[in-house]
Design a protein around this motif. Sequence first.
Motif, short mmCIF file in Angstrom:
data_model
loop_
_atom_site.label_atom_id
_atom_site.label_comp_id
_atom_site.label_asym_id
_atom_site.label_seq_id
_atom_site.Cartn_x
_atom_site.Cartn_y
_atom_site.Cartn_z
N ALA A 67 -6.81 7.82 0.32
CA ALA A 67 -8.10 7.88 -0.35
C ALA A 67 -9.14 8.47 0.59
N GLN A 68 -9.01 8.15 1.89
CA GLN A 68 -10.01 8.62 2.87
C GLN A 68 -9.88 10.12 3.12
N LEU B 270 -8.56 12.28 1.14
CA LEU B 270 -8.93 12.97 -0.09
C LEU B 270 -10.45 13.03 -0.23
N ALA B 271 -11.12 11.95 0.14
CA ALA B 271 -12.58 11.91 -0.01
C ALA B 271 -13.23 13.01 0.81
N SER C 152 0.86 -1.19 0.00
CA SER C 152 0.00 0.00 0.00
C SER C 152 0.89 1.23 0.00
N PRO C 153 0.31 2.43 -0.29
CA PRO C 153 1.12 3.63 -0.55
C PRO C 153 2.49 3.64 0.12
N ARG D 118 2.36 16.14 4.65
CA ARG D 118 1.15 15.47 5.11
C ARG D 118 0.64 14.64 3.96
N ARG D 119 0.79 13.34 4.07
CA ARG D 119 0.46 12.50 2.94
C ARG D 119 -1.04 12.21 2.94
N GLU D 120 -1.63 12.28 1.76
CA GLU D 120 -3.06 12.05 1.66
C GLU D 120 -3.33 10.57 1.45
N LYS E 8 -12.21 15.84 1.29
CA LYS E 8 -12.01 17.16 0.69
C LYS E 8 -12.86 17.39 -0.56
N GLN E 9 -13.50 16.33 -1.05
CA GLN E 9 -14.32 16.48 -2.25
C GLN E 9 -15.53 17.35 -1.93
N ARG E 10 -15.81 18.31 -2.81
CA ARG E 10 -16.92 19.22 -2.56
C ARG E 10 -17.55 19.62 -3.87
N GLU E 11 -18.80 19.95 -3.78
CA GLU E 11 -19.46 20.52 -4.96
C GLU E 11 -19.03 21.98 -5.10
N ILE E 12 -18.90 22.43 -6.32
CA ILE E 12 -18.51 23.81 -6.57
C ILE E 12 -19.69 24.50 -7.22
#
Lengths: 561, 561
Positions: free
Chosen positions: B51-52, B54-55, B35-36, B47-49, B57-61
């Motif tokens: 998948a969790q 990163l998830a 794994s990574p 600060r390593r990202e 931080k996902q946002r609608e724009i």
Amino acid sequence: MKTIRLRAKRSDEAKKALPLPFSEPEVPAADQTESPAPVKVRTEPRRRETAQTLAQKQREISVSEFFLKNRHLLGFDNPQKALLTAVKEAVDNSLDAAEEAGILPDLKIEIEQLTEERFRIAVEDNGPGIVRSQIPKIFGKLLYGSKFHRLRQARGQQGLGISSAGMYGQLTTGKPVVITSRTGPNREAHHFEIVLDTAKNEPKVLTDTTVSWDVPHGTRVEIELEGLYRKGPRSVDEYITQTAIANPHARIVYKPPKDDVIIYERTANELPRQPIEIKPHPYGVELGALIKMMQDTKARSLKAALQTDFSRVSPRVADEICAQGGLNSAKRPSRLDPQEIEQLFQAIPKTKIMAPPTNCLSPIGQEQILAGLQRLGAEFTTAVTRPPAVYRGNPFQIEAGLAYGGNLPSEDLVQLMRFANRVPLLYQQSACAIFKATMSVDWRNYALSQAKGALPAGPCVILVHMASAWVPFTSESKEAIASYPEIMKEIRLALQECGRQLAVHIRRGRRLAEEHRKRSYIEQYLPIIGEALQNILDLSDRQRQQAVSTLENILERSRKL
Amino acid sequence: MKTIRLRAKRSDEAKKALPLPFSEPEVPAADQTESPAPVKVRTEPRRRETAQTLAQKQREISVSEFFLKNRHLLGFDNPQKALLTAVKEAVDNSLDAAEEAGILPDLKIEIEQLTEERFRIAVEDNGPGIVRSQIPKIFGKLLYGSKFHRLRQARGQQGLGISSAGMYGQLTTGKPVVITSRTGPNREAHHFEIVLDTAKNEPKVLTDTTVSWDVPHGTRVEIELEGLYRKGPRSVDEYITQTAIANPHARIVYKPPKDDVIIYERTANELPRQPIEIKPHPYGVELGALIKMMQDTKARSLKAALQTDFSRVSPRVADEICAQGGLNSAKRPSRLDPQEIEQLFQAIPKTKIMAPPTNCLSPIGQEQILAGLQRLGAEFTTAVTRPPAVYRGNPFQIEAGLAYGGNLPSEDLVQLMRFANRVPLLYQQSACAIFKATMSVDWRNYALSQAKGALPAGPCVILVHMASAWVPFTSESKEAIASYPEIMKEIRLALQECGRQLAVHIRRGRRLAEEHRKRSYIEQYLPIIGEALQNILDLSDRQRQQAVSTLENILERSRKL
């Protein structure tokens, strides 16, 4: 450029009769003081609209409908460009994801030709993968992503790219986007087929299953689309070549439609410096944005808000701004009235604040640019990484490189390689700040020929890279950089530095060539002069040789002065 | 442009080991099958990202956030252009509204300078007005409007313009948009103050009241914004001048910031032909769009759907398409399977279908273009309106005009006036199909000088207008037309026609000048020849005169041959 003005009537009467703002209609002609006046119509019967009929036609437009109709804005104007854009968006995402997770990127790019004008592209990475719940929105909704709201250098920044590539595929082939993603060796690999409901801008999941996949972590996206594969300057091949130059830490395995697999091995075994997310700098904020920030902040005082929501605002600087604006630094930000926010806005540029932090930037670096350029087989290479600079509060950094001579073709204009956040820009060259800045440098100062209003000519490749937390692209398709004066200036400075190095190289070459020419000239004619002297002065052979070598010495010496 | 390829490793082994699609990762190096993998970091702690993370931080724009950050896409890159764009969007709307309601447009445009860099613009029309309930969304929501979903020539087409101008004003000054509108003399005049909530892309109404207004019907919009007022080639003044040329049926009263009021009286007292809304033409539809149309249609059979949802599909043509695709014309459209829709899609280009109707177009007309150009004080004008043509199923029509000589300055390149649906295009000239097509014409054939890769030079104004139900702009700011081959071709044909007229004019002028030169030559030397003959042949004065006039006649005649 010049302007030709119509001879418009400049009415002094009108001026007198029309105080500001216009309080009375200028020409209340009889037929216009009534409600919508009948007007003679030249041809067909006209269905005349009224405010009411027009109101019935007003409708909301979904962002997907908008971009579907305007797909050229996203880079999908024609099949050749569409193929490139789709590959590019997928590669951008893969590289970003791997780097963010601290993984040296390992990419597989594959273009399979299905029919004359239909292709299936696949891009697979060894990144951290995407959690299941996020997959549909990332690939099936425009304006969705993690990068838009962060100030931090990344290839993607708008949340448009990969979903628009999928939408284009769907538009031209009716086929869904296929995604396989796994977040770790002990997790399931999820397999999705997704289409985008353009009327709602929401994903529609056709398939959601798990599969066995021998990739421990990463994402693979496949899009079927109408396209055109060509080799040459703006091809996928060229894009991947340039991507390898700007990303020496990535290994790329590329399978073009008909040719053999091409492997670009990584030449750097370390990841580039990880760019850090920063807060906006006060100098770049606009009044409206400031109003909104003061409404939305979680801070309980103006001083705290300035410190936490901006970069480079220390307690001392926050106090200075408040003092400059005559504001109470303890006031609750949401209670500031418009006048106070305006004072705050005026106070910011009058306060001395450190330039924004530049650890949000990750330049390629002089060494890596040189390494990339040296692969071109040129006789001379040079590169420069400028110190970071700022436009509208956004830090950015310009790098330039130049390769000259050797294997490079000499008959044509220089080749310009443009990069933004390590992504090659292949289209819209003439609209780009990099092109304009390159044109604006007087390359004749640096020993290259250059016609007016043209790029310089010669066996030369010029590379320019802009790294920024926010690259101001001229369109959503991210093909050209907007010409902000600060950006233009930095590009020019970088190019001029490269140019000076080049000029030294070329002039040294020219001087050597000139000397060589003179030397052969002397070597050729001195014996003849010797013979003439021998005849005239009746010299012995030895005297003649002596005279010749004396002359040679004299000429050599004088030449060296 | 040339390409330089890196010497990438072309691995035969890799080729053998990698069938399509890549079934196995190419280099499962030890540290990458886990794994990574930890990677050496050059500088700061990272600060390593995952998948969790990163998830999260996902946002609608929101579309407003997107365009606020990308406001240069809408034409608000710098203060000078912002001022122009805001005026332009308001004027576009006013002209469209008045014309749709069959009213000869009467516009008042006013620019008031408040401080060094702050302006208040006001645009007032005598159009049909806007019903109260629609005002907030039209001015306070992006992507909202009546024109996007209709195929019909209009200045506005995206539902972005006026609300984005308001948003820019709000961003730079914090001030709301102020709207006054009245739909008839017996109705109330509504007065609104509106801001746009960018996080939601929804209007926020600050004021909603009725006022007394001495305008019987129409709309007035006022926006306060940061701007810069300059005269010259891309100024508001120039824009309004050109607007008057392309809209001879409009009366425009313009108050610049410091100068006197300028009035452009209408030169045409009839409205242009009202363009009619059309259905899409089958030749322009894409597979994905066809799938969606078949899902959404209200028609109950394939045949009926083809007839009602497309233009130029008669019952006979619908049958032919179905037969060509081997499809049952009675089948319910929503029950067509993907394979059948693909057959339908393939069948369309194989069926002969009439070109789309062109009553959705409203060209300016040769006569009006000539009238406009004649106001420039040139010695020669010519204009041509091409027959309608089609790109991607969209009808369009190109017009061109040319003015030469007289008062026009001769020392420089020609001035190019570009119009799309009667709107002057002042920015991004080099990105525009009109510019590219003008450059690509060999003007030396038409007696103008022209350097390689440049516009022709000479005392000349070239005007090109594209009228279309859908103008393919290269960006939301609608400054340049995308270079579709069909559009380029039509522009070239129009320009060549103007060019031929120009060449006749210039060459006639040159021939006359040449003849004049010869005549003076003959007049100058014949008497001397006469005297010589008199001396040699001993002629009388009368004989000499006779000989001279005979010679004159002979030369005159021979010259005319």
